[in-house]
Design an enzyme around this catalytic site. Structure first.
Site, PDB file in Angstrom:
ATOM      1  N   TYR A  95      29.677  44.293  50.230  1.00 10.26           N
ATOM      2  CA  TYR A  95      31.035  43.995  49.768  1.00 10.26           C
ATOM      3  C   TYR A  95      31.463  44.975  48.684  1.00 10.26           C
ATOM      4  O   TYR A  95      30.634  45.613  48.025  1.00 10.26           O
ATOM      5  CB  TYR A  95      31.145  42.552  49.251  1.00 10.26           C
ATOM      6  CG  TYR A  95      30.463  42.279  47.925  1.00 10.26           C
ATOM      7  CD1 TYR A  95      31.154  42.399  46.716  1.00 10.26           C
ATOM      8  CD2 TYR A  95      29.125  41.883  47.872  1.00 10.26           C
ATOM      9  CE1 TYR A  95      30.533  42.132  45.497  1.00 10.26           C
ATOM     10  CE2 TYR A  95      28.501  41.607  46.655  1.00 10.26           C
ATOM     11  CZ  TYR A  95      29.212  41.739  45.484  1.00 10.26           C
ATOM     12  OH  TYR A  95      28.597  41.482  44.285  1.00 10.26           O
ATOM     13  N   CYS A  96      32.788  45.092  48.512  1.00 12.54           N
ATOM     14  CA  CYS A  96      33.367  45.840  47.384  1.00 12.54           C
ATOM     15  C   CYS A  96      34.400  44.931  46.729  1.00 12.54           C
ATOM     16  O   CYS A  96      34.250  43.700  46.747  1.00 12.54           O
ATOM     17  CB  CYS A  96      33.949  47.181  47.845  1.00 12.54           C
ATOM     18  SG  CYS A  96      35.307  47.068  49.036  1.00 12.54           S
ATOM     19  N   TRP A  97      35.449  45.499  46.157  1.00 16.63           N
ATOM     20  CA  TRP A  97      36.420  44.670  45.434  1.00 16.63           C
ATOM     21  C   TRP A  97      37.247  43.801  46.372  1.00 16.63           C
ATOM     22  O   TRP A  97      37.349  42.591  46.200  1.00 16.63           O
ATOM     23  CB  TRP A  97      37.333  45.574  44.607  1.00 16.63           C
ATOM     24  CG  TRP A  97      38.422  44.843  43.887  1.00 16.63           C
ATOM     25  CD1 TRP A  97      39.743  44.827  44.179  1.00 16.63           C
ATOM     26  CD2 TRP A  97      38.272  43.984  42.748  1.00 16.63           C
ATOM     27  NE1 TRP A  97      40.435  44.022  43.306  1.00 16.63           N
ATOM     28  CE2 TRP A  97      39.554  43.496  42.404  1.00 16.63           C
ATOM     29  CE3 TRP A  97      37.180  43.586  41.985  1.00 16.63           C
ATOM     30  CZ2 TRP A  97      39.780  42.628  41.346  1.00 16.63           C
ATOM     31  CZ3 TRP A  97      37.403  42.720  40.920  1.00 16.63           C
ATOM     32  CH2 TRP A  97      38.678  42.257  40.605  1.00 16.63           C
ATOM     33  N   SER A 103      33.528  49.400  50.897  1.00 16.16           N
ATOM     34  CA  SER A 103      32.497  48.667  51.630  1.00 16.16           C
ATOM     35  C   SER A 103      32.568  48.948  53.116  1.00 16.16           C
ATOM     36  O   SER A 103      31.532  49.000  53.798  1.00 16.16           O
ATOM     37  CB  SER A 103      32.622  47.162  51.368  1.00 16.16           C
ATOM     38  OG  SER A 103      33.894  46.686  51.765  1.00 16.16           O
ATOM     39  N   TYR A 124      34.665  41.020  46.773  1.00 15.62           N
ATOM     40  CA  TYR A 124      34.346  40.227  45.589  1.00 15.62           C
ATOM     41  C   TYR A 124      35.443  39.212  45.294  1.00 15.62           C
ATOM     42  O   TYR A 124      35.163  38.102  44.821  1.00 15.62           O
ATOM     43  CB  TYR A 124      34.149  41.151  44.378  1.00 15.62           C
ATOM     44  CG  TYR A 124      34.192  40.410  43.056  1.00 15.62           C
ATOM     45  CD1 TYR A 124      33.080  39.718  42.591  1.00 15.62           C
ATOM     46  CD2 TYR A 124      35.360  40.377  42.283  1.00 15.62           C
ATOM     47  CE1 TYR A 124      33.124  39.008  41.398  1.00 15.62           C
ATOM     48  CE2 TYR A 124      35.410  39.679  41.091  1.00 15.62           C
ATOM     49  CZ  TYR A 124      34.292  39.003  40.646  1.00 15.62           C
ATOM     50  OH  TYR A 124      34.348  38.304  39.472  1.00 15.62           O
TER      51      TYR A 124
END
Length: 348
Positions: A95-97, A103, A124
């Site tokens: 995952y990323c933001w 991601s 996130y």
């Protein structure tokens, strides 16, 4: 690549992934992350700032081109290092933001390698929404029992004894990396507020709401961290157990519990100075003299009697009476263990 949708924090308990990978920059990761995640950034803090500047001042295309090259370079480094020993059966969640480009690019490369990769939808932010839902938006269903008492009554140590005997406990001071008083800072810095809330939500999720959970009575802040509103509201409505112990026993316990301060008299003196707005100069001077002379028990007893107890008594007077008074002759481990057994037998 398989999408993974997080609808509540309980979804993480059934997640089938060998490793959770947060590809955000280290500063983002340090503020908060999914519990158990490791940080394999595809852009470090400087690179992320550079790409953002290019995006704003030049063009999105140029930013994506520069960012794509950096992501590829950093992913290659992670493949050669952090992921070098992973076999073909390894299954990561990435995952990323927002679950977007960072991601997505990383997960695509890992999928091309041959790993069965899950990609967190919404990144996130979807996890953070689940934390907010738990700690801000919905009332907590948990049955809480507050353990309260004056400074030095070994409330946290009693929580640990209860936990060792199988009771459900919530240790907020451990999650906040702070012992809850002016003297309570420890060598580990406090987590960011979001990280503190993640720890609280993670601790609450597996607890059985129908069973009693013991928790130490706190003010609304532990150090600089604020207790989330749903939990604070539930604590305010919870019944309380009052722990009592002789002043001498409390002073002795504080001397054992705060050895970090007794070994750093300069820091201790600085903390004592913070009490100047509340006490006469002569009282501050007496405490400083006791600290310089390493008269720890006298110092602890005086701080309890002159500073902490008067404030605790005023605060307690504004509350409903506790449901029980627990009188302990001392605060030794054996006494705390027996008290924990008695509490479990009586209230659970």
């Amino acid at each position: 690549m398989t999408p993974f949708t997080l609808t509540s924090l309980t979804d993480l308990q059934t997640l089938k992934a060998d490793t959770i990978i947060d590809v955000r920059a280290p500063t983002e990761f340090a503020q908060d992350h999914i519990p158990g995640a490791i940080n394999l950034p595809v852009l470090n803090d400087t690179e992320r700032a550079t790409v953002g500047t290019i995006y704003a001042q030049e063009s999105p295309f140029n930013a994506r081109k520069v960012g794509g090259a950096l992501v590829a370079q950093n992913t290659a480094a992670h493949l050669q290092n952090a992921m070098a020993d992973k076999d073909g059966g390894w299954q990561p969640l990435v995952y990323c933001w927002r679950g977007g480009q960072r991601s997505g690019a990383f997960a695509t490369i890992l999928s091309q390698v041959g790993w069965r990769v899950q990609l967190l939808q919404g990144g996130y932010r979807s996890y953070r929404r689940a934390v907010v839902q738990t700690l801000y938006d919905a009332p907590l269903p948990h049955r809480l029992m507050l353990i309260e008492g004056g400074t030095g009554t070994a409330k946290t140590a009693l929580l640990h004894q209860l936990s060792q005997l199988g009771a459900q406990v919530l240790d907020l001071e451990a999650m906040a990396d702070h012992r809850g008083s002016l003297f309570g800072a420890i060598t580990t810095p406090q987590p960011a507020q979001r990280m503190f809330e993640s720890r609280v939500a993670r601790a609450l999720t597996p607890l059985d709401p129908d069973k009693l959970t013991f928790i130490e009575a706190e003010s609304s802040k532990i150090g600089q961290r604020i207790i989330p509103p749903s939990l604070w509201t539930r604590m305010g409505a919870a019944p309380r157990l009052q722990i009592n112990a002789p002043l001498t026993a409390r002073a002795q316990f504080l001397c054992r519990a705060y050895t970090d301060l007794t070994q750093n008299t300069e820091q201790l003196g600085s903390v004592i100075d913070l009490l100047r707005p509340y006490h006469a100069a002569s009282q501050i001077a007496q405490w400083q003299t006791q600290a310089e002379a390493a008269a720890w028990q006298s110092l602890a007893a005086s701080l309890i009697g002159e500073h902490y107890d008067p404030r605790y008594i005023r605060s307690a007077a504004a509350k409903d009476a506790p449901i029980a008074q627990i009188d302990m002759p001392d605060l030794e481990d054996e006494t705390l263990a027996q008290t924990a057994k008695d509490l479990i037998a009586r209230f659970t």
